[in-house]
Design an enzyme around this catalytic site. Structure first.
Site, PDB file in Angstrom:
ATOM      1  N   GLU A   1       0.780  -1.239   0.000  1.00  0.00           N
ATOM      2  CA  GLU A   1       0.000   0.000   0.000  1.00  0.00           C
ATOM      3  C   GLU A   1       0.816   1.297   0.000  1.00  0.00           C
ATOM      4  OE1 GLU A   1      -3.518   0.138  -0.135  1.00  0.00           O
ATOM      5  OE2 GLU A   1      -3.091  -1.926  -0.722  1.00  0.00           O
TER       6      GLU A   1
ATOM      7  N   SER B   1     -22.337 -26.431 -25.914  1.00  0.00           N
ATOM      8  CA  SER B   1     -23.189 -26.066 -27.048  1.00  0.00           C
ATOM      9  C   SER B   1     -24.207 -24.983 -26.724  1.00  0.00           C
ATOM     10  CB  SER B   1     -23.911 -27.308 -27.574  1.00  0.00           C
ATOM     11  OG  SER B   1     -22.986 -28.224 -28.124  1.00  0.00           O
TER      12      SER B   1
END
Length: 671
Positions: A120, A400
């Site tokens: 950070e 499919s």
């Protein structure tokens, strides 16, 4: 220029200088203003303006510094629950019980603190409370599309978490800067860092590093290893995105960020390269959801949270702080209908004596095509037993069920065969199994087989759709172009980042891994005649009585109506005469398509009526290891395909959801 300098004898008339009066009463003709002199005058104006602006901003900053006081930390004391409601306003769930235990900085191991700093703010102990250069750099990266970069120091993040709210306004940012400067002058770096570690949100309802250590590793913070501390540091950036168990599809991103933290520790000489080389990612323990979110409630709440955060409607930390009243789009009756359909058509068939049955999972989503509102969502048997939602995960191939996207791309782009013939329902293809796909450059070495190796010979595209013939659709994708298939999929509603959504030959057979929710959005677009409405699970949201706005969701025509309706007509045939025949039991017009993932790890049925688009997937996963599993032999069937359990669940749910309404047919435009 003459209006700016009226007394300087600028040129007039035919360009002759205007004379100026001198003290002796005589007139003197000044020299003409050269381009160089004009540039110097402009520079003086710009410099004066700049200095004036700087002086004004300095005065404002001084006044702000004198007037803005460091507020009391009321945010910590005012954390609330969020209330979630069904679409009719009846209660759905409540969350937000605060999980926090503050610890002194000395109790946090040095290697955990350094991991947080590496992630950070690596210069926290040596830099000012406000890093102007980082803020400018972060703003530039955001504007140029490199991702949202805050540029905030740990001090600023602590101020935002502890003293202020998460509003992205200039006024809030200005207060943040002033308070950060004051705090930096009045408090030690250790005190600020301790406050930051104890107030930051790590996800899983954990505030502070001690609660995070318990939530992710079931241990106190002082027992965390370097690797575990680095993972908690990763979570600070975006908890919901980096929870590797809640979002298994983000594992690559998580590991990349985790390595970045460790490499940063090496760069800062906080970790040796030899120790870094031995580090293995430490998987966190499964989440422990609160009991109040048992059953489907937890999945619904999770879907709402993700939507709010991912669409940028509410900041994740602010949402975790609570106080929101959220009316969802979920219809209570239809939600119950979907649960009953799964229980009756699948759960009742599970047998503990069959080992494969313990792998069976179910996900389902139902949506109103005209509004994009999700009216029902099934995430799994129980949120307490299985945290990851089967409705929103992205790790199963669509098989499919993706073929209608290929068909839509062909019709929308007016594609032609390799022989130059326009593609339509009656176009004849060679349906021989394992026939090599041919492009303009010849065969490409891709020759997919049909299910069970069936050779169909010459076959129309309509029949190939009904029978889900792989060899035909692989050739169709080559005729259309894989890049066009991808762009059509995104236009219809699949996120561009969907795993497996790549312009390759395998795209024709459903290598992409959309979530059930995303695929429902695609079929809803087809049901809505090619007009896409952004899906949503939220109807209204307020905070402290004030309504929170979110982006408009007007329908956008993403493919021609004739193309979408052409797909619908062929999917009606897939139900009436093809693999989706189980859905005919509904007794009303239905368009739909089955799908089976590679190695039978998932079976899909995606279908719609004019009023409702719904997708159901049955998936295989080991409940202990989380490994994706084949469904061979599950539920007493040799194979699980989309035309079986998924289609039966779909039909049972849709019949219940539409009870009381007469059957309505599709109104289709022909191309």
């Amino acid at each position: 220029m003459s209006s700016l300098f009226p007394d300087r004898g600028l040129p007039d008339g035919e360009g002759r200088p205007r004379p100026t009066r001198v003290s002796e009463g005589r007139w003197k003709r000044p020299a003409e203003i050269t381009p160089r002199r004009r540039v110097k005058m402009i520079r003086r104006i710009v410099l004066r303006t700049f200095l004036g602006t700087v002086l004004l901003m300095t005065n404002v900053a001084v006044v702000g510094y004198l007037l803005v006081e460091v507020p009391s930390p009321t945010r910590v004391a005012t954390l609330q629950s969020n209330i979630y409601l069904y679409a009719d306003g009846s209660p759905l769930a409540r969350d937000g019980q605060v999980n926090r235990e503050s610890v002194p900085l000395a109790r946090v191991p040095l290697h955990v603190r350094r991991a947080v700093l590496a992630a950070e703010d690596r210069d926290f102990y040596s830099s000012a409370s406000v890093d102007v250069r980082a803020m400018v750099r972060g703003a530039w990266r955001t504007v140029t599309g490199e991702g949202v970069q805050s540029g905030s120091t740990i001090t600023q993040q602590f101020v935002k978490n502890y003293y202020l709210d998460q509003d992205q306004t200039l006024a809030r940012k200005a207060r943040e800067l002033v308070i950060s400067v004051k705090l930096g002058r009045n408090e030690s770096k250790d005190a600020i860092f301790q406050g930051y570690l104890n107030t930051s949100f790590f996800g899983r309802n954990a505030y502070g590093v001690e609660a995070a250590a318990q939530a992710y590793y079931a241990k106190s913070v002082d027992r965390l290893t370097v690797a575990e501390g680095a993972y908690l540091a990763v979570l600070l950036n975006a908890p919901s995105r980096y929870d590797v168990l809640a979002r298994p599809e983000n594992r690559t991103r998580v590991l990349r960020r985790w390595r970045y933290v460790l490499d940063g520790m090496v760069e800062q000489s906080w970790l040796t390269r030899a120790d870094r080389a031995t580090m293995v990612f430490p998987p966190p323990r499964p989440p422990q959801p609160p009991a109040g979110l048992a059953g489907q409630r937890g999945y619904l709440v999770e879907a709402v949270r993700n939507h709010l955060v991912e669409k940028g409607i509410v900041d994740e930390t602010r949402l975790a702080a609570g106080g929101y009243r959220i009316v969802t789009t979920i219809h209570r009756n239809r939600q119950e209908d979907l649960v009953r359909a799964v229980d009756a058509e699948l759960v009742a068939s599970l047998d503990s004596r069959r080992p494969q049955d313990r792998f069976v999972r179910v996900g389902g989503v139902s949506m109103d095509p005209s509004t994009g509102e999700v009216v029902a969502l099934y995430g799994g048997y129980d949120y307490i037993r299985q945290y990851v939602s089967n409705a929103t995960r992205h790790d199963y191939q669509a098989g499919s069920a993706f073929k209608p996207v290929v068909l839509a791309a062909a019709l929308a782009h007016g594609s032609v065969t390799q022989e130059g013939k326009p593609i339509g329902p009656d176009t004849v293809y060679d349906g021989t199994s394992e026939r090599p796909v041919v492009t303009a450059d010849g065969p490409i070495g891709y020759a997919p087989g049909n299910e069970d190796g069936v050779d169909y010979g010459p076959i129309t595209l309509r029949t190939a759709t009904e029978k889900s013939v792989n060899s035909v659709y692989a050739q169709l994708a080559a005729d259309v172009g894989a890049d066009r298939v991808v762009s059509t999929a995104v236009a219809l509603g699949l996120p561009a980042a969907t795993p497996g959504l790549l312009p390759s030959p395998a795209i024709a057979l459903g290598a992409a891994q959309p979530s059930v929710l995303d695929l429902t959005g695609v079929y809803a677009t087809l049901a809505n005649h090619g007009a896409r409405v952004e899906p949503t699970v939220i109807r209204n949201i307020t905070h402290d009585g004030a309504t929170i706005g979110f982006p408009a969701r007007n329908g956008v025509q993403v493919i021609p109506r004739t193309a979408a309706d052409g797909v619908t007509a062929m999917l009606v045939g897939a139900v009436n005469d093809g693999t989706g025949a189980e859905a005919k039991s509904l007794g009303r017009p239905v368009a739909g398509k089955t799908g089976t993932a590679e190695d039978d790890r998932a079976a899909w049925f995606a279908g719609y009526t004019p009023e409702l688009a719904t997708v159901v997937a049955v998936m295989g996963q080991d409940p202990v290891s989380g490994t994706l599993k084949s469904l061979y032999g599950a539920l007493g069937e040799a194979r699980i395909n989309g035309g079986g359990f998924p289609a039966r669940i779909w039909a049972a749910y849709t019949a219940a959801a539409l009870r009381g309404s007469g059957p309505s047919g599709f109104v289709l435009q022909r191309g």
